[in-house]
Design an enzyme around this catalytic site. Structure first.
Site, PDB file in Angstrom:
ATOM      1  N   ASP A  16       0.857  -1.186   0.000  1.00 47.73           N
ATOM      2  CA  ASP A  16       0.000   0.000   0.000  1.00 47.73           C
ATOM      3  C   ASP A  16       0.894   1.236   0.000  1.00 47.73           C
ATOM      4  O   ASP A  16       1.679   1.446   0.930  1.00 47.73           O
ATOM      5  CB  ASP A  16      -0.893  -0.020   1.248  1.00 47.73           C
ATOM      6  CG  ASP A  16      -2.025   0.993   1.179  1.00 47.73           C
ATOM      7  OD1 ASP A  16      -2.172   1.660   0.132  1.00 47.73           O
ATOM      8  OD2 ASP A  16      -2.748   1.121   2.180  1.00 47.73           O
ATOM      9  N   ASP A 110      -2.880   2.436  -6.110  1.00 45.76           N
ATOM     10  CA  ASP A 110      -1.857   2.530  -5.068  1.00 45.76           C
ATOM     11  C   ASP A 110      -1.770   1.317  -4.145  1.00 45.76           C
ATOM     12  O   ASP A 110      -1.063   1.364  -3.138  1.00 45.76           O
ATOM     13  CB  ASP A 110      -2.062   3.796  -4.234  1.00 45.76           C
ATOM     14  CG  ASP A 110      -3.403   3.816  -3.516  1.00 45.76           C
ATOM     15  OD1 ASP A 110      -4.291   3.034  -3.882  1.00 45.76           O
ATOM     16  OD2 ASP A 110      -3.562   4.624  -2.586  1.00 45.76           O
ATOM     17  N   GLU A 111      -2.463   0.230  -4.449  1.00 45.83           N
ATOM     18  CA  GLU A 111      -2.329  -0.947  -3.592  1.00 45.83           C
ATOM     19  C   GLU A 111      -2.603  -2.225  -4.375  1.00 45.83           C
ATOM     20  O   GLU A 111      -3.350  -2.231  -5.351  1.00 45.83           O
ATOM     21  CB  GLU A 111      -3.249  -0.864  -2.374  1.00 45.83           C
ATOM     22  CG  GLU A 111      -4.712  -0.764  -2.689  1.00 45.83           C
ATOM     23  CD  GLU A 111      -5.584  -0.777  -1.436  1.00 45.83           C
ATOM     24  OE1 GLU A 111      -5.296  -1.541  -0.499  1.00 45.83           O
ATOM     25  OE2 GLU A 111      -6.580  -0.020  -1.421  1.00 45.83           O
TER      26      GLU A 111
END
Length: 362
Positions: A16, A110-111
């Site tokens: 993350d 983003d993860e």
């Protein structure tokens, strides 16, 4: 005597990025470093898409109305989002993941989950893989990432929050069940505010309370999510890391603490949902042609409004425009609005310029 060997314990890493959009802006503009910034619009109906850690110290967070954020942090600097840049950086990060495993399941720009049980580097220890991946991301992008390591997806996701920012944590098979028992259900990934409220009404405050309930009880009260809740209360989550999946639809919804009666607050409340579903599509190279707006009123009656376009939406601005068009006719509402949701469907994988054209026939 043939003894059936038990399958190896899975090694799942959840990576993350820390304050991703805001960190990219601070990286690209040295004048923003060390300052409280919010990515998003500063207008009356604006909403914070991401906040730097300097802004978070004032209580600013994603999905917060911009006017509230500015009140909490008068020196807050608003920066318009640049999704093309975030997508390019996300692709850099994905290429690093691919050096370690082919089992990559992006959740957003983003993860992502990585299954490193068997990995391309032949590394035995998942925590070392996570450390190496984070170092490679820092080297390639200048950005910090946090990671969670565990034997299933639920616990890996929970672990990635434990030592943020720029840290990692591991939850082992030995301590997984105890970790879940001590956790408030409102902090469970997959348990939103409405579900948490319902659980509280049933006397379920912690993982230990959830574990006391039978599977039948949980199915009765939570439907198809019942077996999932039954499993995670015991530290069990059998979901696989699924790369390159194209879902039939992707949606997000939110129940508001106070009923909404005006267009502006409703549109404001929809913005983080728009960004969430768009981020998923961007991360997974998916295009969508149908947008559905869900509206649930205070009396629990609900309606949906949909629009289908000829070609997949090209930009988040197109999605925002359609959501606005679907939302506008329901005002003034006959009753207060307690929940709003956005779902994208008619999904199809985008074909990039580097892929063989034969893929179009598949």
């Amino acid at each position: 005597m043939n003894e059936k060997s038990s399958p190896p314990v899975r090694k799942i890493v959840h990576v993350d990025m820390d304050a991703f959009y805001a960190s990219v802006e601070q990286r690209d503009n040295p004048g923003l470093r060390g300052k409280p910034i919010a990515v998003g619009g500063s207008a009356a109906r604006g909403v914070v898409a991401a906040a730097s850690y300097e802004a978070r110290a004032y209580g600013v967070h994603s999905a917060m109305p911009s006017v509230t954020a500015k009140r909490k942090c008068p020196d807050l600097i608003f920066v318009p989002p640049r999704f093309d840049v975030y997508k390019a950086v996300s692709q850099q990060i994905r290429e690093i993941f691919a050096e370690y495993t082919l089992l990559i399941e992006p959740l957003s720009l983003d993860e992502a989950f990585l299954d490193v049980t068997e990995n391309l580097k032949g590394m035995e220890i998942a925590t070392e893989i996570a450390s190496e991946v984070r170092a490679r991301i820092k080297q390639a992008t200048g950005l910090n990432a946090s990671a969670g390591i565990s034997y299933n997806k639920f616990l890996a996701k929970m672990a990635s929050d434990l030592n943020k920012p720029n840290g990692q944590a591991v939850i082992t098979p030995k301590n997984g069940p105890a970790f879940v028992e001590a956790l408030p259900v409102k902090k469970f990934h997959g348990v939103g505010p409405a579900t948490a409220k319902k659980m509280h009404g049933l006397g379920i405050e912690t993982g230990a309370d959830l574990k006391e309930k039978t599977r039948e009880f949980l199915v009765e009260h939570f439907g198809k999510s019942g077996p999932y809740f039954y499993g995670i209360a015991r530290g069990i989550d059998e979901r696989q890391v699924k790369p390159n999946r194209v879902r039939k639809s992707v949606g997000a919804e939110d129940t508001f603490s106070q009923d909404l009666h005006a267009y502006e607050p409703a549109r404001q409340g929809l913005q983080p949902l728009i960004e969430k579903v768009w981020g998923y599509c961007e991360a997974n190279e998916i295009g969508a042609k149908t947008v559905t707006l869900k509206v649930k009123y205070a009396d629990f009656n609900q309606i949906t409004r949909s629009k289908t376009v000829p070609a997949p939406l090209a930009a988040i601005a197109d999605l925002e425009e359609i959501v606005g068009l679907l939302l506008s006719p329901i005002f003034p509402p006959r009753k207060g609005i307690r929940l709003l949701g956005v779902t994208l469907s008619s999904l199809e994988r985008r074909i990039s310029a580097t892929e063989p054209q034969l893929r179009l026939a598949l």
